[in-house]
Design a protein around this motif. Structure first.
Motif, PDB file in Angstrom:
ATOM      1  N   GLY A  60       0.829  -1.201   0.000  1.00  0.00           N
ATOM      2  CA  GLY A  60       0.000   0.000   0.000  1.00  0.00           C
ATOM      3  C   GLY A  60       0.861   1.248   0.000  1.00  0.00           C
ATOM      4  N   LEU A  61       0.485   2.218  -0.823  1.00  0.00           N
ATOM      5  CA  LEU A  61       1.275   3.441  -0.971  1.00  0.00           C
ATOM      6  C   LEU A  61       0.447   4.667  -0.615  1.00  0.00           C
ATOM      7  CD1 LEU A  61       2.877   2.764  -4.480  1.00  0.00           C
ATOM      8  CD2 LEU A  61       3.730   2.045  -2.232  1.00  0.00           C
ATOM      9  N   PHE A  62       1.117   5.734  -0.200  1.00  0.00           N
ATOM     10  CA  PHE A  62       0.473   7.044  -0.177  1.00  0.00           C
ATOM     11  C   PHE A  62       1.444   8.114  -0.662  1.00  0.00           C
ATOM     12  CE2 PHE A  62      -0.627  11.195   1.320  1.00  0.00           C
ATOM     13  CZ  PHE A  62      -1.894  11.303   0.785  1.00  0.00           C
ATOM     14  N   GLY A  63       1.098   8.732  -1.759  1.00  0.00           N
ATOM     15  CA  GLY A  63       1.897   9.840  -2.271  1.00  0.00           C
ATOM     16  C   GLY A  63       0.988  10.943  -2.783  1.00  0.00           C
TER      17      GLY A  63
END
Lengths: 337, 337
Positions: B107-110
């Protein structure tokens, strides 16, 4: 290529990267717990000189990073990339926390499994030659997490006995090529596992199936049994989730109860600290690894462990809209050398 | 090792991975825009059969993934890892969306740079031998984003002219070793860039400095000028942010105005669709890349582009506590072959 894929979810590093150093910063309650003397920094105010819980969490992350970088004899500009994340919406604890370091960064979200995700990606990047030194960092804060997921502390809501206590803490790790006595020899990346549970106040139960899945997959991919690990250490299943994990693993024909540890059980004293089902949060697994587990591996007391941070995938919005709370867990094999 | 680091923030792939396929799913407004006929799927209801905006966004992600996987002639179990993220708190659009695929996931957050982050990590993983086929996916939804960052649509709040319109859309990409006519030859990972702006209704201005930083760093790390790209395509700076980017780059002694495109300007018609400063959201860059940009590269009309999704790092909490809105941008070099 020195690294190989193993089975369907795991990677085995032919030349395993090293954990060069770690930094841990925690709050008052963690400092009063069984691991209190092992953390690098305890802030009795929980606020680190800031005016909001969120800013305090960010500052905690920055301090943990600077501690890890400093203990490795490095400066921020020696770190090629940073993998980091936290529990807050839009990961602001990380964005605001690591901004000052000016390291090119990958923002992550894996709920409380984020420390496993960050360590796995750091090790994968070092092993692939994408950087000689890479930083992994995660954090959580009791004040900001209660506000984010339940109510601000001033509301003094009562917590059910199945609830866990979010750790106020941040752990950071420098992973690299320089030699140390701790290596990451492999990783097992988790799938989302959903048993349909909907109780956001019983996170341990929601995450236990994911932990079981990742542990069993690790055994299968690496051709191991629990016997080949000194300990299997989950992130924050707590007392309820750990029991469920033991039962689930037994149903698969294995028994890991005698070698299973859980950071959510290690970090607080169940008799005196009134945390109900144990500790939780991104910071729980990260600070316990940084302050406690790595020193055991470094000294050779533990030769090989499987570190399995566990995350519950939910938000107040998904919860209020009736969605279940699936779990995810990432496994990191850490060895003495 | 076939891949090399280049300069301080970039990686050059000696054997560049291929983009095998893409999938794009959008809502009604996007379907009525200039790229309308190029998307794989347009849902006129914006709800994809679901009852909430968040569930609709999740279903959009799942459909985009299945389209990309299907167009590559693959099944979900052929994909080794998935990199994905979205704008919602705790990334629930992704967690709930990709759960059914049962692919081990990071899971990513950018923020709106997430499509760049996901493509970069997918390419890095394929080039390192960690998987033959890896999936990158991001999404945004006008309804869920307005609710997350401003007010639910039912409140009918007025938007300032500097505000951008969050794209309802999801784009997914299979990156792998199988040959195609599109390669990812390198990536430039961004730092957090903070000019101290605090206006969350002027995201373009908040993100432009980060876009400038990453583009200039890309030129430096690869020893290139703008001349060596057919186009430099930012994610969602929109009309205001694009002007600022041109000015900032000019101050550095370069001029990219004639070859700069922005997905936030491409996806809506400024004359007839009343989006104010243009489109935005994780789904903006991802669907424009999937539906429009990649076909230009595939056909060889564009030989080499620099794709630079841009993100504004903030939450309602950080905004209400007076924090600034820093930006981040990741560069992905995409080439015809």
């Amino acid at each position: 290529m020195s690294s190989m894929t193993r089975g369907s979810q795991s990677i085995y590093f032919g030349e395993p990267p090293y954990i060069l150093s770690s930094g841990s910063v925690v709050g008052k309650k963690e400092g009063e717990g069984p691991l209190g003397t092992q953390f690098d920094m305890v802030d009795e105010s929980n606020m680190l000189g800031e005016e909001t819980w969120e800013a305090a969490e960010s500052t905690m992350q920055k301090e943990a990073c600077l501690l890890a970088i400093g203990k490795a004899g490095l400066k921020p500009q020696d770190i090629r990339y940073l993998y980091g994340g936290d529990l807050l919406r839009q990961g602001i604890a990380t964005s605001m926390g690591v901004e000052a370091l000016q390291i090119p960064m990958f923002g992550l979200f894996g709920a409380c499994s984020t420390s496993g995700e960050a360590l796995a990606l750091s090790a994968m990047s070092v092993a692939a030659g994408y950087g000689d030194r890479i930083l992994a960092v995660t954090s959580s804060h009791f004040g900001s997490a209660e506000k984010e997921f339940r109510f601000p502390l001033g509301y003094a809501t009562q917590r059910p006995l199945s609830a866990q206590w979010t750790v106020t803490g941040s752990g950071a790790f420098v992973v690299g090529l320089d030699k140390s006595h701790i290596r990451i020899s492999g990783v097992t990346i988790g799938k989302i596992v959903d048993y349909g549970l909907k109780d956001s106040q019983n996170m341990g139960a929601c995450m236990a199936p994911a932990a079981c899945d990742t542990i069993m997959r690790n055994f299968e991919d690496f051709g191991r049994t629990g016997e080949e690990y000194d300990h299997i250490i989950t992130g924050d299943l707590g007392y309820i989730g750990s029991e469920i994990l033991h039962d689930l693993i037994k149903k698969k024909g294995n028994d890991i109860a005698d070698k299973h540890l859980d950071c959510g059980k290690l970090i607080f004293d169940q008799e005196t600290q009134d945390t109900h089902a144990g500790g939780s949060g991104c910071g729980c697994a990260a600070t316990t690894l940084a302050a406690h587990i790595l020193s055991k591996v470094e000294q050779g007391e533990w030769k090989r462990i499987l570190f399995v941070p566990t995350g519950a995938l939910m938000s107040t919005v998904s919860y209020n809209e009736g969605e279940s709370v699936p779990g995810i867990a990432h496994g990191v094999v850490i060895e003495h050398c």
